[in-house]
Design a protein around this motif. Structure first.
Motif, PDB file in Angstrom:
ATOM      1  N   GLU A 108       0.828  -1.213   0.000  1.00 14.72           N
ATOM      2  CA  GLU A 108       0.000   0.000   0.000  1.00 14.72           C
ATOM      3  C   GLU A 108       0.866   1.269   0.000  1.00 14.72           C
ATOM      4  O   GLU A 108       0.520   2.271  -0.616  1.00 14.72           O
ATOM      5  CB  GLU A 108      -0.968   0.005   1.183  1.00 14.72           C
ATOM      6  N   ARG A 154       1.922   1.767  -3.487  1.00 16.75           N
ATOM      7  CA  ARG A 154       0.767   2.235  -4.264  1.00 16.75           C
ATOM      8  C   ARG A 154       0.594   3.751  -4.098  1.00 16.75           C
ATOM      9  O   ARG A 154       0.430   4.481  -5.067  1.00 16.75           O
ATOM     10  CB  ARG A 154      -0.503   1.514  -3.832  1.00 16.75           C
ATOM     11  N   LYS A 155       0.640   4.224  -2.861  1.00 14.43           N
ATOM     12  CA  LYS A 155       0.490   5.664  -2.591  1.00 14.43           C
ATOM     13  C   LYS A 155       1.621   6.458  -3.239  1.00 14.43           C
ATOM     14  O   LYS A 155       1.392   7.511  -3.831  1.00 14.43           O
ATOM     15  CB  LYS A 155       0.459   5.928  -1.089  1.00 14.43           C
TER      16      LYS A 155
END
Length: 170
Positions: free
Chosen positions: A46, A49-50
């Protein structure tokens, strides 16, 4: 033949896989737990992803003969003593162990320097573990040590806790 490709969200799974594998290849010796706690904190999918959506962070995958060989991350990020508008940080540069020693790092470094020039950045900086063989590659590429600190993580092996900040003017 070495190729470098800017990552987008479609590359997330491969980027994450290469990041974890190359980190494990490189830095397990730093950690009492083999790096598990560090990876759990800083290598979450994650997080990648950010960062892939951020405008000031750029990930690139590196291929040799169409095989994923590694990755690197640059950030438009300031360092003390220099104007923020002139700085670019090389935040990560990792190759899988079978691709180390083939001159790929030098190709990547030339690419990063060209990228910094393209973005009109005159200061390229990074942090590298004092115990890492990569330190000597950075010195050969013109980086100079400006600071040394000790990392304070519960699972780090104390004798390997030193991290060096290095700068190269472009």
């Amino acid at each position: 033949m070495v190729t470098i490709k800017k990552c987008d969200t479609g590359d997330l799974d491969l980027l994450h896989k290469i990041a974890v594998e190359s980190y494990n290849d490189t830095y397990q010796y730093l950690w009492k737990d083999g790096g598990t706690s560090y990876l759990e904190k800083f290598y979450q999918k994650e997080t990648f992803r950010k960062e892939l959506s951020a405008t000031d962070i750029h990930y690139f995958l590196v291929y040799e003969n169409n095989n994923a060989a590694g990755f690197f991350k640059v950030r438009e990020n300031a360092i003390a003593s220099y104007p923020a508008s002139e700085c670019m940080e090389l935040d990560k540069l990792y190759l899988l162990k079978e691709y180390i020693g083939k001159g790929i790092g030098k190709i990547i470094m030339n690419f990063i320097i060209s990228l910094a020039k393209e973005k009109k950045r005159s200061v390229l900086w990074l942090k590298v573990m004092d115990s890492s063989p990569a330190r000597f590659s950075y010195e050969k590429a013109g980086f100079e040590q400006i600071q040394i600190n000790n990392l304070d993580y519960p699972e780090i092996v104390e004798k390997y806790a030193s991290i060096i900040t290095m700068v190269r003017k472009i």
